[in-house]
Design an enzyme around this catalytic site. Structure first.
Site, PDB file in Angstrom:
ATOM      1  N   TRP A 291       0.834  -1.209   0.000  1.00  0.00           N
ATOM      2  CA  TRP A 291       0.000   0.000   0.000  1.00  0.00           C
ATOM      3  C   TRP A 291       0.867   1.256   0.000  1.00  0.00           C
ATOM      4  O   TRP A 291       0.540   2.239  -0.669  1.00  0.00           O
ATOM      5  CB  TRP A 291      -0.921  -0.025   1.217  1.00  0.00           C
ATOM      6  CG  TRP A 291      -1.827   1.157   1.330  1.00  0.00           C
ATOM      7  CD1 TRP A 291      -3.037   1.340   0.726  1.00  0.00           C
ATOM      8  CD2 TRP A 291      -1.588   2.352   2.099  1.00  0.00           C
ATOM      9  NE1 TRP A 291      -3.573   2.562   1.078  1.00  0.00           N
ATOM     10  CE2 TRP A 291      -2.701   3.209   1.914  1.00  0.00           C
ATOM     11  CE3 TRP A 291      -0.560   2.782   2.931  1.00  0.00           C
ATOM     12  CZ2 TRP A 291      -2.805   4.460   2.520  1.00  0.00           C
ATOM     13  CZ3 TRP A 291      -0.655   4.025   3.538  1.00  0.00           C
ATOM     14  CH2 TRP A 291      -1.766   4.842   3.330  1.00  0.00           C
ATOM     15  N   HIS A 292       1.982   1.230   0.724  1.00  0.00           N
ATOM     16  CA  HIS A 292       2.861   2.394   0.766  1.00  0.00           C
ATOM     17  C   HIS A 292       3.536   2.631  -0.584  1.00  0.00           C
ATOM     18  O   HIS A 292       3.585   3.762  -1.062  1.00  0.00           O
ATOM     19  CB  HIS A 292       3.940   2.219   1.846  1.00  0.00           C
ATOM     20  CG  HIS A 292       3.500   2.641   3.208  1.00  0.00           C
ATOM     21  ND1 HIS A 292       2.936   1.785   4.116  1.00  0.00           N
ATOM     22  CD2 HIS A 292       3.529   3.844   3.818  1.00  0.00           C
ATOM     23  CE1 HIS A 292       2.644   2.434   5.228  1.00  0.00           C
ATOM     24  NE2 HIS A 292       2.994   3.691   5.071  1.00  0.00           N
ATOM     25  N   ASP A 293       4.076   1.576  -1.164  1.00  0.00           N
ATOM     26  CA  ASP A 293       4.766   1.727  -2.448  1.00  0.00           C
ATOM     27  C   ASP A 293       5.089   0.348  -3.002  1.00  0.00           C
ATOM     28  O   ASP A 293       5.344  -0.591  -2.246  1.00  0.00           O
ATOM     29  CB  ASP A 293       6.072   2.529  -2.279  1.00  0.00           C
ATOM     30  CG  ASP A 293       6.498   3.235  -3.554  1.00  0.00           C
ATOM     31  OD1 ASP A 293       5.897   2.945  -4.600  1.00  0.00           O
ATOM     32  OD2 ASP A 293       7.417   4.058  -3.501  1.00  0.00           O
TER      33      ASP A 293
END
Length: 587
Positions: free
Chosen positions: A472-474
């Site tokens: 989700w972050h990257d």
């Protein structure tokens, strides 16, 4: 005996209840309050042991700042020329400012515009309400949200709308097949993260229809990188549709149970349903009840979907508020929202902004990390680059989150506070993740951790949580490794704490053993986060090599362990003091 009076006055401004009413002592429940207070240990602030600790703090902490400032000065002839190109002219004491972090630079440079937008939105709602008394809050949020979405992302809004409408359709088409619908929602939701990372600049004419080619060169909005902020939209889309599916499944099970009772009737003298007013009053006070409320199925309408997805104060970066909670607050504002609390929250926000400005003007560790400018640095100096970098990461997330939460509070919505502990006030990996991005933590617990078994299936559930958090972050391998490292580091703490908990009230050495464990946790959390977010592979390798392969590094490691042991003991006592006041946030 309470904290020393001068320290009490200094910390009152930073107390947890003043930050978020959810963190207050349960004064309305005397039994629970007494249970929390009974768990608190004896006061140690005025003991000889803690007086020694205060002396160490007064020496060590200023020296840490001195080291970081010295590394950032022009006297650092080996490294200053390497990172100085990333500095720009600042406004504080004639100093240059390290504005090289693109994520925080976006917020910092657009802060005046965001402030105008915040007051314009709140003022417009009040003005429209006066002119059109019958206009519902949801209707206002729907139309303002759509305009806001286009203003932020321009023609890329169609890409956002495309994804969220597919997820809405999945939930509707498969609502009678709960497990299939949930699987499809999660599959498509996670797939969009990969698609957006690879095809964020794809043209509408290529994926929809050539007739839309006139839109592609059009207005891209204030934020052209729509895919970055889409991640928060994804959380809200999943929340709405999963809440809808949970309610649909709940109704289906209730109907099935009712059919069984009709076939085999049994006497039931209890009144299982409270009145709507009683239930609503309970929902106002209890966050868990709001999140798991049994709302009318018609609540999950398209207009409510978009009023929630595009709610301006929380659209860009959260905090994350589940749909059920948001919907209930829209009609029944929480009693925690009042002018005094909001003003105090605004003051704390401004204080954090000034602290960040001080760090960016005097400690250039972001630029140092970006350019790997740590030639001939000692292990202590490299660790200070990493530590202050982590503090700046904490602040660069905290400040936007608090700004948007302040905006929501002014608008009558109370989302959870995202950061309730200072980054340096953590000794437990388990507790750290309960206090860091707290609203996201509540989200993943509700929608990922508990559905996968929770504590009954801790390893698998934790792996799923941190894998999703990393993706989700990257979409980056090092963040996946970071997520798995976090789980790896959490497991020993969980098993060891479970084993030694039986000695809690019997042995004087238990507190010191826990402090040693806390020191180990701090090192593990530092290494995982330095690798994932600060120093990267080269910097982390350099730090570990200097610490364990040089005599000066080994000496530093021993002294650092002693300092961390003292810090953890103070963290313990801070939490014990909170329990003496009836506050137990379990992190």
């Amino acid at each position: 005996m309470p904290l020393p009076s001068q320290l009490t006055h200094a910390l009152r401004f930073f107390s947890l209840p003043n930050l978020d009413s959810r963190l207050s002592a349960p004064t309305s429940n005397p039994t629970k309050l007494q249970q929390i207070q009974s768990k608190a240990g004896v006061n140690r602030w005025t003991t000889l042991e803690f007086k020694f600790y205060w002396i160490c703090f007064l020496i060590v902490v200023p020296y840490m700042y001195y080291c970081a400032i010295d590394l950032s000065s022009e006297t650092n002839v080996d490294n200053y020329p390497r990172f100085s190109r990333l500095l720009t002219q600042g406004w504080m004491f004639g100093r240059k400012v390290d504005n090289s972090d693109s994520q925080y630079r976006f917020f910092r440079d657009n802060f005046p515009l965001l402030s105008v937008l915040m007051f314009a939105h709140v003022g417009l709602r009040k003005g429209v309400k006066c002119l059109i008394p019958n206009l519902t809050r949801k209707t206002f949020d729907f139309w303002f949200g759509l305009v806001f979405l286009v203003a932020v992302h321009g023609v890329n809004s169609f890409k956002v709308l495309f994804h969220v409408m597919i997820m809405f359709a999945i939930a509707r088409l498969f609502q009678t097949k709960y497990k299939i619908a949930v699987l499809l929602l999660w599959s498509y939701g996670i797939t969009t993260l990969f698609l957006n990372d690879r095809y964020r600049n794809i043209k509408l004419a290529e994926v929809v229809h050539p007739a839309l080619s006139f839109l592609d060169p059009g207005f891209k909005g204030i934020v052209s990188r729509w895919d970055v902020f889409y991640n928060f939209t994804l959380l809200r889309s999943l929340s709405f549709n999963l809440d809808f599916l949970n309610r649909t499944d709940e109704i289906k099970m209730a109907e099935s149970k009712k059919d069984e009772e009709l076939k085999s009737p049994t006497p039931n003298n209890s009144n299982s349903t409270a009145s709507l007013n009683d239930f609503s009053q309970k929902l106002i006070l209890e966050e868990r009840d709001r999140m798991n409320a049994s709302l009318d199925i018609t609540t999950y309408s398209l207009i409510n979907y978009f009023s929630y997805l595009t709610y301006a104060p929380l659209f860009i970066a959260g905090p994350v508020l589940t749909f059920n909670d948001f919907h209930i607050q829209s009609f029944m504002p929480l009693p925690s929202i009042n002018l005094q609390r909001t003003a105090l929250y605004a003051a704390r926000f401004l204080f954090c902004v000034l602290v960040m400005e001080f760090l960016l003007h005097f400690i250039y560790v972001v630029a140092i990390s970006k350019t790997h400018a740590w030639i001939n640095s000692t292990p202590f100096q490299i660790s200070m680059i990493g530590l202050f970098n982590l503090n700046i990461i904490w602040l660069k997330l905290l400040i936007p989150w608090r700004f948007f939460r302040l905006w929501a509070l002014l608008d009558g919505i109370d989302p959870p506070e995202n950061m309730i502990r200072c980054m340096d006030n953590n000794y437990s990996a388990l507790s750290f993740w309960k206090g860091w991005h707290r609203s996201f933590n509540k989200w993943v617990v509700k929608y990922v951790y508990i559905p996968l078994g929770g504590q009954g299936n801790r390893l698998l559930a934790s792996l799923a949580v941190f894998t999703f958090v990393a993706v989700w972050h990257d979409i980056e391998l090092k963040l996946l490794i970071w997520g798995w490292l976090v789980v790896l580091f959490i497991m020993p703490e969980y098993f060891l704490s479970s084993y030694f908990r039986k000695y809690h009230s019997q042995n004087w050495w238990y507190r010191h053993l826990c402090a040693i464990g806390g020191v180990l946790n701090v090192w593990l959390m530092m290494i995982a986060n330095l690798y994932g977010f600060c120093l990267g592979n080269d910097g982390t390798k350099a730090l570990l090599y200097e610490m364990f392969c040089t005599s000066s590094g080994l000496s530093y490691f021993l002294v650092a362990n002693f300092a961390l042991f003292i810090a953890v003991q103070v963290m313990f006592e801070l939490r014990e003091d909170e329990k003496r006041r009836g506050i137990d946030v379990k992190c």
